[in-house]
Design an enzyme around this catalytic site. Sequence first.
Site, PDB file in Angstrom:
ATOM      1  N   GLY A 101      14.268 -16.117  -6.077  1.00 35.33           N
ATOM      2  CA  GLY A 101      13.322 -14.716  -4.834  1.00 35.33           C
ATOM      3  C   GLY A 101      13.062 -15.123  -3.704  1.00 35.33           C
ATOM      4  N   PHE A 102      12.792 -13.955  -3.332  1.00 34.54           N
ATOM      5  CA  PHE A 102      11.706 -13.983  -2.177  1.00 34.54           C
ATOM      6  C   PHE A 102      10.375 -14.971  -1.843  1.00 34.54           C
ATOM      7  CE2 PHE A 102       7.509 -11.756   0.089  1.00 34.54           C
ATOM      8  CZ  PHE A 102       7.851 -12.591   0.884  1.00 34.54           C
ATOM      9  N   TYR A 132       3.348  -1.510 -15.223  1.00 34.09           N
ATOM     10  CA  TYR A 132       3.798  -3.295 -14.640  1.00 34.09           C
ATOM     11  C   TYR A 132       2.098  -3.381 -14.606  1.00 34.09           C
ATOM     12  CZ  TYR A 132       4.102  -6.435 -10.877  1.00 34.09           C
ATOM     13  OH  TYR A 132       4.169  -7.678 -10.511  1.00 34.09           O
ATOM     14  N   GLY A 184      16.319 -12.283  -7.685  1.00 36.82           N
ATOM     15  CA  GLY A 184      16.887 -12.932  -6.695  1.00 36.82           C
ATOM     16  C   GLY A 184      18.055 -13.536  -6.875  1.00 36.82           C
TER      17      GLY A 184
END
Length: 329
Positions: free
Chosen positions: A16-17, A155, A42
Amino acid sequence: MSKFSYGSVLVTGGAGFIGSHLTEALLARDCRVTLLDDLSTGSWRNIAHLHDHKNLRVLKASALEPDVLDREVPAHDLVYHLASAVGVKLIIDQPVKTVETIFRAAETVLSACSRYRRPVLLTSSSEVYGKLKEVPFREDADVVMGPTEKRRWAYACAKALDEFLALAHFHETRLPVFIVRLFNTVGPRQVSQYGMVLPNFVEQALEGRPLTVYGDGTQQRCFCSVFDAVDALIRLPQQAHAAGQVVNVGSQEETSILDLAKRVIKLTGSKSEIRLVPYEQAYGPGFDDMARRVPDLTRARDLMGWTPQRGLDEIIRDVIADLRTRTPR
Ligand code: UDP
């Protein structure tokens, strides 16, 4: 470059980032890294330049698979659990998947770490503070959650539950858990696809499209460079006394979203205009946004001597340079 006190590390969400930058930083410290990623958000592209690295192993698997964790966790000295559903847009569009994957993955990873007594760092989010108004946000502040009928808060609640579970492991068995609440983290390799504002603005500016500022643009955020955030992720698990605590990681340089749009236009030299888009149009009905979000960094400073180093213009330039090379136009 400082040495790292763990010889081998498992990174979930490593493609991922943030995970890809973390992996790079660990490899640069001579650490052996196994990266686990199911590529849901990702991308191999984030780690393509590392593929031949002698100290890197890449596994395409999910952090939801207990068998994989049962095999991998005991083979490593430390686990970074970064795998997560990301971005407000994804949470609005796929609420079931978001809640399930965030909580189940943390549960699976934590239970494997508990079984094999491996320290674990969990990345949580400033979303956990909910609609808290008094800035800066201290880790021990009461959180102000929105109603369950508004999907955004799913979230925040899922991440809060992850924190509870991690802390429960610490309290019951002294499992070394490190919890980082990441505030808006930005930098190279972040994609616009999940709705994050900075890559979105930079892409819009580079393509000469209007920059879409949601609401009236007076909402403020502090953007932290991924390079600073990764530095904190590297430091924290090396401080044994930080186990069992939640630590904010973010910048304190506040900017309004409207000002961010103007800076992006200036730094890209774009002729794009700014378009105000009502929240309803952007996220659907009943969306709650928070006006301000600033981390208190006292704990980060005290525990690991960390403060962010990069300013906003430098961060925006990093993102522009990255998106210019990534999307040839
Ligand atoms: N935002 C915006 N235009 C966009 C994307 C986001 O104005 O194209 C706003 C969003 O409503 C929020 C801020 O920018 O107020 C930061 O959004 P992001 O999704 O990057 O992170 P958040 O702080 O919401 O987690």
